[in-house]
Design a protein around this motif. Structure first.
Motif, PDB file in Angstrom:
ATOM      1  N   MET A 241      -1.407   9.776   4.049  1.00  0.00           N
ATOM      2  CA  MET A 241      -2.484   9.140   4.796  1.00  0.00           C
ATOM      3  C   MET A 241      -3.199   8.130   3.895  1.00  0.00           C
ATOM      4  SD  MET A 241      -1.585  10.913   7.216  1.00  0.00           S
ATOM      5  CE  MET A 241      -2.450   9.945   8.445  1.00  0.00           C
TER       6      MET A 241
ATOM      7  N   ALA B 125       3.286   6.956   1.333  1.00  0.00           N
ATOM      8  CA  ALA B 125       2.367   7.625   0.397  1.00  0.00           C
ATOM      9  C   ALA B 125       1.317   8.427   1.155  1.00  0.00           C
ATOM     10  CB  ALA B 125       1.707   6.610  -0.528  1.00  0.00           C
TER      11      ALA B 125
ATOM     12  N   LYS C 255       0.852  -1.209   0.000  1.00  0.00           N
ATOM     13  CA  LYS C 255       0.000   0.000   0.000  1.00  0.00           C
ATOM     14  C   LYS C 255       0.881   1.250   0.000  1.00  0.00           C
ATOM     15  CE  LYS C 255      -4.056  -2.060   0.334  1.00  0.00           C
ATOM     16  NZ  LYS C 255      -5.036  -1.997  -0.767  1.00  0.00           N
TER      17      LYS C 255
ATOM     18  N   LEU D  42      -6.069   6.972   2.117  1.00  0.00           N
ATOM     19  CA  LEU D  42      -7.292   7.661   1.697  1.00  0.00           C
ATOM     20  C   LEU D  42      -8.548   6.836   1.977  1.00  0.00           C
ATOM     21  CD1 LEU D  42      -5.266   9.599   0.506  1.00  0.00           C
ATOM     22  CD2 LEU D  42      -6.558   9.661  -1.604  1.00  0.00           C
TER      23      LEU D  42
ATOM     24  N   SER E 224       0.386  16.326  -2.501  1.00  0.00           N
ATOM     25  CA  SER E 224      -0.602  15.945  -3.520  1.00  0.00           C
ATOM     26  C   SER E 224      -2.031  16.244  -3.074  1.00  0.00           C
ATOM     27  CB  SER E 224      -0.452  14.452  -3.820  1.00  0.00           C
ATOM     28  OG  SER E 224      -0.494  13.721  -2.603  1.00  0.00           O
TER      29      SER E 224
HETATM   30  N1  ACO Z   1      -4.163   5.713   0.432  1.00  0.00           N
HETATM   31  C1  ACO Z   1      -4.766   4.539   0.215  1.00  0.00           C
HETATM   32  N2  ACO Z   1      -4.260   3.582  -0.598  1.00  0.00           N
HETATM   33  C2  ACO Z   1      -3.101   3.851  -1.193  1.00  0.00           C
HETATM   34  C3  ACO Z   1      -2.410   5.058  -1.001  1.00  0.00           C
HETATM   35  C4  ACO Z   1      -2.994   6.018  -0.146  1.00  0.00           C
HETATM   36  N3  ACO Z   1      -2.402   7.169   0.140  1.00  0.00           N
HETATM   37  N4  ACO Z   1      -1.293   5.033  -1.736  1.00  0.00           N
HETATM   38  C5  ACO Z   1      -1.271   3.846  -2.347  1.00  0.00           C
HETATM   39  N5  ACO Z   1      -2.355   3.122  -2.020  1.00  0.00           N
HETATM   40  C6  ACO Z   1      -2.718   1.774  -2.444  1.00  0.00           C
HETATM   41  C7  ACO Z   1      -3.356   1.733  -3.835  1.00  0.00           C
HETATM   42  O1  ACO Z   1      -4.723   1.998  -3.738  1.00  0.00           O
HETATM   43  C8  ACO Z   1      -3.046   0.313  -4.240  1.00  0.00           C
HETATM   44  O2  ACO Z   1      -3.955  -0.541  -3.588  1.00  0.00           O
HETATM   45  P1  ACO Z   1      -4.479  -1.902  -4.299  1.00  0.00           P
HETATM   46  O3  ACO Z   1      -3.245  -2.728  -4.567  1.00  0.00           O
HETATM   47  O4  ACO Z   1      -5.403  -2.497  -3.298  1.00  0.00           O
HETATM   48  O5  ACO Z   1      -5.133  -1.441  -5.584  1.00  0.00           O
HETATM   49  C9  ACO Z   1      -1.674   0.067  -3.640  1.00  0.00           C
HETATM   50  O6  ACO Z   1      -1.526   0.996  -2.585  1.00  0.00           O
HETATM   51  C10 ACO Z   1      -0.541   0.277  -4.601  1.00  0.00           C
HETATM   52  O7  ACO Z   1      -0.695   1.565  -5.156  1.00  0.00           O
HETATM   53  P2  ACO Z   1      -0.529   1.861  -6.723  1.00  0.00           P
HETATM   54  O8  ACO Z   1      -1.182   3.175  -6.970  1.00  0.00           O
HETATM   55  O9  ACO Z   1      -1.001   0.705  -7.536  1.00  0.00           O
HETATM   56  O10 ACO Z   1       1.071   1.952  -6.814  1.00  0.00           O
HETATM   57  P3  ACO Z   1       1.973   2.728  -7.871  1.00  0.00           P
HETATM   58  O11 ACO Z   1       3.358   2.265  -7.553  1.00  0.00           O
HETATM   59  O12 ACO Z   1       1.454   2.552  -9.256  1.00  0.00           O
HETATM   60  O13 ACO Z   1       1.836   4.270  -7.509  1.00  0.00           O
HETATM   61  C11 ACO Z   1       1.766   6.119  -5.947  1.00  0.00           C
HETATM   62  C12 ACO Z   1       2.406   4.756  -6.322  1.00  0.00           C
HETATM   63  C13 ACO Z   1       2.172   7.189  -6.976  1.00  0.00           C
HETATM   64  C14 ACO Z   1       2.358   6.443  -4.573  1.00  0.00           C
HETATM   65  C15 ACO Z   1       0.228   6.004  -5.903  1.00  0.00           C
HETATM   66  O14 ACO Z   1      -0.134   4.867  -5.135  1.00  0.00           O
HETATM   67  C16 ACO Z   1      -0.428   7.223  -5.288  1.00  0.00           C
HETATM   68  O15 ACO Z   1      -0.618   8.205  -5.981  1.00  0.00           O
HETATM   69  N6  ACO Z   1      -0.798   7.137  -3.999  1.00  0.00           N
HETATM   70  C17 ACO Z   1      -1.428   8.255  -3.332  1.00  0.00           C
HETATM   71  C18 ACO Z   1      -0.412   9.317  -2.921  1.00  0.00           C
HETATM   72  C19 ACO Z   1      -1.123  10.470  -2.239  1.00  0.00           C
HETATM   73  O16 ACO Z   1      -1.508  11.403  -2.907  1.00  0.00           O
HETATM   74  N7  ACO Z   1      -1.309  10.336  -0.932  1.00  0.00           N
HETATM   75  C20 ACO Z   1      -2.136  11.250  -0.180  1.00  0.00           C
HETATM   76  C21 ACO Z   1      -1.360  12.484   0.194  1.00  0.00           C
HETATM   77  S1  ACO Z   1      -2.411  13.678   0.954  1.00  0.00           S
HETATM   78  C22 ACO Z   1      -2.484  13.220   2.602  1.00  0.00           C
HETATM   79  O17 ACO Z   1      -1.741  12.381   3.027  1.00  0.00           O
HETATM   80  C23 ACO Z   1      -3.388  13.990   3.515  1.00  0.00           C
END
Ligand code: ACO
Length: 269
Positions: free
Chosen positions: A65, A63, A24, A67, A136
């Protein structure tokens, strides 16, 4: 079986703590936040831990919190659940900011949004050139909360902080270092060796002085010069009461024994 959301090993005085949800991308769910607090609690007073390093399993640091679990599922339970989850996350970041041991963020990969809380909480930060950072939040429609806005305003120039938060664009480790979000950036394959080297420098220092110094650096930024001067006198006197012998020994080895020079290195603990 409960998922082991945090992994750690202790080796030669260094606690290597890792976000451990690589599948994740090490995003922080409530279970991880609770577990991290327990791990920090366990390690803080151990005599065999002098420095704590925080990194991530797999290709992510964190990555941000979760979501799904931290936001959507918690919000579905109502405001009380939201506040509880926030308290758990902010709680371990705060604990880390004021940790008794020096702390180093070893940013091995993705670092987003909420990840800036623990990033800032660590006293020092070293990133892989290949790491990718972004606020992000703007990309999914919120402002950078949980302290993330404060982190970039404290560490970056106003223009860089504004650009970073408004665009949500990724920056790599090199740019993060140029912007002073981290101390240094270096190729991933060299990251652990460099962090080990820095940790070993810290392990040679007086631990009471390290704690007093790290707190002073965080606190005096908000003080006038006179208030800082006063605080620092008192902080040193308080440190003396915990460590009566350390600094006397430091003076003795320099002045009487002539076995080291404080300008060039640490006394022999
Ligand atoms: N919350 C929940 N699930 C997440 C998060 C997140 N922040 N980041 C990754 N995951 C999960 C994905 O849903 C996926 O789950 P699944 O296998 O059950 O489908 C798994 O982790 C792998 O993620 P992918 O997106 O397939 O991995 P990839 O290597 O292609 O991309 C990346 C990595 C760019 C980090 C992408 O996962 C992403 O954009 N994550 C969100 C980053 C983000 O914006 N976080 C929030 C910041 S704002 C805040 O924290 C308040």
């Amino acid at each position: 079986m409960t998922e082991e959301t945090v992994a750690f090993d202790i080796e030669d005085g260094i606690a290597w703590v890792r976000f451990n949800r690589p599948e994740k991308r090490n995003c922080m769910n409530p279970a991880l936040n609770r577990r991290m607090m327990e791990v920090l609690d366990q390690l803080e007073y151990r005599d065999d831990v002098g420095v704590l390093v925080l990194s991530g399993e797999g290709n992510a640091w964190s990555a941000g919190m979760d979501l799904k679990e931290y936001f959507r599922e918690t919000e579905a339970k109502g405001l009380g659940a939201v506040r509880k989850a926030q308290g758990e996350a902010y709680g371990w970041w705060r604990r880390l900011r004021w940790y008794r041991k020096p702390t180093i963020a070893m940013v091995n990969g993705w670092c987003f949004g909420g990840g800036y809380g623990p990033l800032f909480a660590c006293d020092l930060a070293f990133a892989a050139d290949e790491a990718q950072f972004a606020l992000s939040e703007i990309n999914w429609g919120i402002l950078p909360g949980g302290g993330a806005t404060k982190v970039v305003v404290d560490l970056l120039s106003m223009r860089d902080a504004m650009y970073h938060a408004l665009t949500g664009e990724l920056i790599d480790g090199r740019k993060a270092a140029a912007w002073k979000l981290v101390n240094e950036s270096l190729p991933l394959e060299k990251l652990k060796a460099r962090v080990t080297e820095v940790a070993n420098i810290l392990l040679k220092k007086n631990p009471v002085a390290l704690k007093a110094t790290k707190d002073a650096i965080r606190r005096v930024g908000e003080m006038t010069y006179d208030n800082a001067e006063d605080y620092l006198v008192r902080a040193q006197e308080a440190a003396n009461s915990y460590d009566n012998d350390g600094r006397k020994e430091g003076i003795r080895q320099f002045i009487d024994e002539k076995s080291y020079k404080p300008g060039l290195g640490a006394y022999d603990k």
